[in-house]
Design a protein around this motif. Structure first.
Motif, PDB file in Angstrom:
ATOM      1  N   SER A 109       0.823  -1.385  -0.112  1.00 41.04           N
ATOM      2  CA  SER A 109       0.155  -0.031  -0.065  1.00 41.04           C
ATOM      3  C   SER A 109       0.727   1.206   0.038  1.00 41.04           C
ATOM      4  O   SER A 109       0.643   2.084  -0.771  1.00 41.04           O
ATOM      5  CB  SER A 109      -1.027   0.030   1.365  1.00 41.04           C
ATOM      6  N   GLU A 110       1.780   1.016   0.780  1.00 41.39           N
ATOM      7  CA  GLU A 110       3.012   2.195   0.898  1.00 41.39           C
ATOM      8  C   GLU A 110       3.548   2.681  -0.512  1.00 41.39           C
ATOM      9  O   GLU A 110       3.607   3.747  -0.970  1.00 41.39           O
ATOM     10  CB  GLU A 110       4.042   2.070   1.800  1.00 41.39           C
ATOM     11  N   LEU A 111       3.753   1.523  -1.206  1.00 42.47           N
ATOM     12  CA  LEU A 111       4.393   1.716  -2.594  1.00 42.47           C
ATOM     13  C   LEU A 111       3.354   2.134  -3.584  1.00 42.47           C
ATOM     14  O   LEU A 111       3.697   3.016  -4.678  1.00 42.47           O
ATOM     15  CB  LEU A 111       4.712   0.237  -3.172  1.00 42.47           C
ATOM     16  N   ASN A 112       2.229   1.811  -3.282  1.00 46.57           N
ATOM     17  CA  ASN A 112       1.215   2.302  -4.282  1.00 46.57           C
ATOM     18  C   ASN A 112       1.016   3.667  -4.011  1.00 46.57           C
ATOM     19  O   ASN A 112       0.903   4.553  -5.047  1.00 46.57           O
ATOM     20  CB  ASN A 112      -0.249   1.548  -3.875  1.00 46.57           C
ATOM     21  N   ILE A 118       1.340   7.666  -8.125  1.00 52.79           N
ATOM     22  CA  ILE A 118       1.774   8.958  -8.796  1.00 52.79           C
ATOM     23  C   ILE A 118       2.273   8.669 -10.085  1.00 52.79           C
ATOM     24  O   ILE A 118       1.745   9.798 -11.112  1.00 52.79           O
ATOM     25  CB  ILE A 118       2.645   9.128  -8.158  1.00 52.79           C
ATOM     26  N   LEU A 119       2.860   7.728 -10.514  1.00 49.92           N
ATOM     27  CA  LEU A 119       3.201   7.304 -12.027  1.00 49.92           C
ATOM     28  C   LEU A 119       1.995   7.257 -12.818  1.00 49.92           C
ATOM     29  O   LEU A 119       1.689   7.723 -13.808  1.00 49.92           O
ATOM     30  CB  LEU A 119       3.895   5.642 -12.104  1.00 49.92           C
ATOM     31  N   THR A 123       0.831  10.034 -15.852  1.00 45.02           N
ATOM     32  CA  THR A 123       0.785   9.245 -16.922  1.00 45.02           C
ATOM     33  C   THR A 123      -0.578   9.708 -17.773  1.00 45.02           C
ATOM     34  O   THR A 123      -0.696  10.015 -18.797  1.00 45.02           O
ATOM     35  CB  THR A 123       0.762   7.713 -16.829  1.00 45.02           C
ATOM     36  N   TYR A 124      -1.782   9.686 -16.763  1.00 47.94           N
ATOM     37  CA  TYR A 124      -3.188  10.060 -17.381  1.00 47.94           C
ATOM     38  C   TYR A 124      -3.128  11.621 -17.584  1.00 47.94           C
ATOM     39  O   TYR A 124      -4.105  11.980 -18.351  1.00 47.94           O
ATOM     40  CB  TYR A 124      -4.123   9.363 -16.443  1.00 47.94           C
ATOM     41  N   PHE A 125      -2.591  12.445 -16.848  1.00 42.70           N
ATOM     42  CA  PHE A 125      -2.519  13.983 -16.978  1.00 42.70           C
ATOM     43  C   PHE A 125      -1.752  14.310 -17.986  1.00 42.70           C
ATOM     44  O   PHE A 125      -1.837  15.451 -18.593  1.00 42.70           O
ATOM     45  CB  PHE A 125      -2.046  14.582 -15.687  1.00 42.70           C
ATOM     46  N   LEU A 126      -0.645  13.598 -18.554  1.00 42.43           N
ATOM     47  CA  LEU A 126       0.437  14.214 -19.404  1.00 42.43           C
ATOM     48  C   LEU A 126      -0.463  14.712 -20.934  1.00 42.43           C
ATOM     49  O   LEU A 126      -0.012  15.436 -21.392  1.00 42.43           O
ATOM     50  CB  LEU A 126       1.212  13.033 -19.751  1.00 42.43           C
ATOM     51  N   PRO A 127      -1.100  13.664 -21.461  1.00 43.97           N
ATOM     52  CA  PRO A 127      -1.932  14.217 -22.685  1.00 43.97           C
ATOM     53  C   PRO A 127      -2.609  15.410 -22.717  1.00 43.97           C
ATOM     54  O   PRO A 127      -2.418  16.697 -23.582  1.00 43.97           O
ATOM     55  CB  PRO A 127      -3.118  13.060 -23.027  1.00 43.97           C
ATOM     56  N   HIS A 128      -3.250  15.925 -21.615  1.00 49.39           N
ATOM     57  CA  HIS A 128      -3.790  17.129 -21.342  1.00 49.39           C
ATOM     58  C   HIS A 128      -2.714  18.313 -21.040  1.00 49.39           C
ATOM     59  O   HIS A 128      -2.779  19.273 -21.732  1.00 49.39           O
ATOM     60  CB  HIS A 128      -4.603  17.190 -19.938  1.00 49.39           C
ATOM     61  N   LEU A 129      -1.499  17.990 -20.346  1.00 46.50           N
ATOM     62  CA  LEU A 129      -0.667  19.063 -19.918  1.00 46.50           C
ATOM     63  C   LEU A 129       0.123  19.149 -21.468  1.00 46.50           C
ATOM     64  O   LEU A 129       0.484  20.402 -21.558  1.00 46.50           O
ATOM     65  CB  LEU A 129       0.027  18.454 -18.950  1.00 46.50           C
ATOM     66  N   LEU A 130       0.432  18.220 -22.102  1.00 39.57           N
ATOM     67  CA  LEU A 130       1.167  18.292 -23.267  1.00 39.57           C
ATOM     68  C   LEU A 130       0.366  19.069 -24.403  1.00 39.57           C
ATOM     69  O   LEU A 130       0.905  19.838 -25.209  1.00 39.57           O
ATOM     70  CB  LEU A 130       1.292  16.990 -23.997  1.00 39.57           C
TER      71      LEU A 130
END
Ligand code: NAP
Length: 261
Positions: A109-112, A118-119, A123-130
């Motif tokens: 859970s800590e790793l998640n 966060i990864l 990854t999901y926000f990047l298309p919008h930001l780009l």
């Protein structure tokens, strides 16, 4: 240099306590007055923030489908969102000399929370930001790692490994995003006043060792307003200088070489 002064709309995760909350307030007080969206789990804390900023309830201890929906809903509501400050995190002690005490579910859970979610979020926000960046708007991704991601604290081994993974990812993202107008600003705190250590009941012991938030936040805001790639202070800065001088150039060069294959 593009910097947080250019941000119009900033999502801050982990904004219900500690570093994330203090940064959310400091960013909303910038002369440019960006809109700040505070994210966290505790609704009572979000309610306290709501007079000053927008709020979203989210638990990052979840799967990628839930994070995708969170990202899509957030972009639909805030199409101007150009900056992510990713501060949500947890920390647990691990004693390998007593393996029977290790709760693997807790460590996964800590790793998640500290890395995988966060990864996924980035990854999901990047298309919008780009897309925003291609239209001329500087965008920023500011993951909060830790000095213990540079030099592990063996008593918080999995935490240190999760932060080392995120720290490594920051170098790679920084290299990949060169020339795109999406900028990485990695925040690398030393030991700082917060609620992080409440989970292990070590807060009282640390109060005379940590950097107070009133000292830490101005230094961090200084780095964010300069647009620095890495924003560190105290022992984190010492670790960075001792072990990672020249690393950024090597990572950049490695990607260039790979592209030329
Ligand atoms: N303080 C330090 O000494 C120090 C040093 C180096 C790095 N850091 C890093 O700084 C960041 C902020 O930590 P802090 O020190 O400010 O600790 P904190 O006071 O405990 O704040 C942690 C924040 O993360 C949120 N959070 C925890 N689990 C979450 C989950 N499953 N989903 C969504 N949000 C979650 C918490 O909010 P809710 O409980 O409301 O969800 C809280 O807002 C962390 O990434 C930490 O690793 C801290």
């Amino acid at each position: 240099m593009p910097s947080i002064n250019d941000s119009r709309c900033v999502l801050v995760t982990g904004a219900t306590a500690g570093i994330g909350r203090a940064l959310a307030y400091a960013i909303s007080d910038l002369p440019s007055k960006p809109r700040v969206i505070a994210a966290g789990r505790r609704q009572d804390r979000l309610d306290e923030l709501a007079s000053k900023m927008d709020t979203i309830q989210i638990d990052f201890e979840t799967d990628k489908e839930t994070i995708k929906k969170f990202v899509d809903d957030t972009i639909a509501k805030y199409p101007d969102l150009d900056t992510l400050v990713l501060s949500a995190g947890v920390q647990y002690e691990t004693w390998f000399q007593k393996p029977e005490t290790i709760d693997l579910d807790k460590l996964l859970s800590e790793l998640n929370v500290n890395y995988t979610s966060i990864l996924t979020t980035i990854t999901y926000f990047l298309p919008h930001l780009l897309k925003l960046a291609a239209d001329g708007r500087p965008c920023f991704i500011c993951p909060v790692t830790a000095g213990l991601g540079i030099t592990p604290g063996a008593w918080v081994a999995n935490y240190s490994a999760s932060k080392a993974a995120l720290h490594s990812l920051c170098y790679s993202l920084h290299a990949h995003l060169q020339g795109t107008n999406v900028h990485i600003m990695e925040i690398i705190p030393p030991l700082v006043e917060s609620e992080l250590h409440d989970a292990e009941d070590t807060t009282k012991m640390l109060t005379n060792k940590w950097m107070p938030l009133e000292e830490y936040i101005p230094v961090t805001m200084d780095g964010l307003t300069k647009g620095d790639f890495q924003i560190s202070s105290g022992v984190s800065l010492a670790g960075l200088n001792r072990f990672e001088t020249g690393k950024e150039e090597v990572v950049m060069k490695g990607l260039e070489v790979r592209k030329s294959w």
